[in-house]
Design a protein around this motif. Structure first.
Motif, PDB file in Angstrom:
ATOM      1  N   CYS A  82       8.981   6.961   2.239  1.00 52.84           N
ATOM      2  CA  CYS A  82       8.834   7.277   0.815  1.00 52.84           C
ATOM      3  C   CYS A  82       8.578   8.768   0.597  1.00 52.84           C
ATOM      4  N   LEU A 105       7.391   6.244  -6.506  1.00 50.12           N
ATOM      5  CA  LEU A 105       7.245   6.332  -5.054  1.00 50.12           C
ATOM      6  C   LEU A 105       5.806   6.670  -4.666  1.00 50.12           C
ATOM      7  N   ILE A 163       3.513   4.396  -2.366  1.00 49.72           N
ATOM      8  CA  ILE A 163       2.827   4.873  -1.162  1.00 49.72           C
ATOM      9  C   ILE A 163       1.375   4.407  -1.156  1.00 49.72           C
TER      10      ILE A 163
END
Length: 234
Positions: A156, A194, A198
């Motif tokens: 990511c 993203l 994460i």
């Protein structure tokens, strides 16, 4: 052999494939036209090979990033609390007795400065011992899942860096790029998504790792309790 393939697929190969396809979607500088219906077997082997090669650096990068995050947030190794306070209803003293009976390691009166390392080394002995037993596949499957989520974090991060490059240096990107014609806000939303992903991956991986610690200690204690006499050191 099947166990090795199962382990490598989830912790290495799958991550490499995801990264390859994702970067191709952002930077279509190479073609994936080798994937053809007429040569499915050869195409599958090539995809797996690419994933295997790319996945190895991701595996080590995931471990390195995890250690960095642990240091930044001063995360305490869970093994101390799990052994001292007990795990899954097991008294800490009983677990320490089992450890002493099996390895001759006394976890009492450990200096604070050496406690984390001493407990961590002791857990390594426990893990190696339990992994030699018939029930080890259950424990190993937990580590496969946790490591897979952990190794998705650098994937990511690479995607985020790729999106930033698309935003800041559009003149370097081929106009065939899927994201080239989209607005900057869509790119920023993808980056925000993203980042949240994460954080979720970190939480999920740590939760599974904690469950793995508990299960290893629990299986070890039950196995020792069933198959040997525990000599008290307290």
């Amino acid at each position: 052999m099947d166990k090795v393939i199962h382990r490598d697929f989830y912790m290495i190969i799958l991550l490499g494939i995801i990264l390859t396809i994702g970067l191709h979607a952002i930077f279509p500088v190479f073609s994936l036209s080798f994937i053809s219906t007429s040569e499915q077997f050869q195409s599958l082997l090539l995809i797996l090979l690419i994933g295997y090669i790319i996945g190895h650096p991701l595996f080590y990068l995931g471990g390195w990033l995890e250690s960095i995050i642990d240091r930044l947030f001063s995360n305490e190794h869970p093994i101390i609390n799990l052994i001292d306070k007990g795990v899954l209803g097991i008294e800490g003293s009983a677990l320490k007795d089992a450890i002493y009976s099996c390895f001759g390691v006394n976890l009492n009166n450990v200096e604070v400065a050496n406690k984390i390392m001493h407990y961590d080394n002791t857990f390594t002995l426990i893990k190696q011992y339990t992994y030699q037993q018939s029930f080890s596949d259950i424990l190993k499957s937990l580590t496969y899942k946790a490591t897979m989520f952990r190794n998705l974090i650098p994937v990511c991060i690479i995607f985020i860096l790729a999106l930033i490059i698309v935003i800041l240096f559009p003149f370097l990107i081929n106009q065939e790029c899927i994201l080239f014609v989209t607005s900057i806000w869509i790119k920023l939303i993808l980056i925000a998504f993203l980042v949240l992903f994460i954080i979720s991956l970190r939480l999920i991986s740590q939760k599974i790792y904690l469950e793995w610690f508990k299960e290893v200690l629990s299986y070890f204690y039950i196995f020792m309790r069933t198959n040997s006499n525990i000599t008290s050191k307290h």
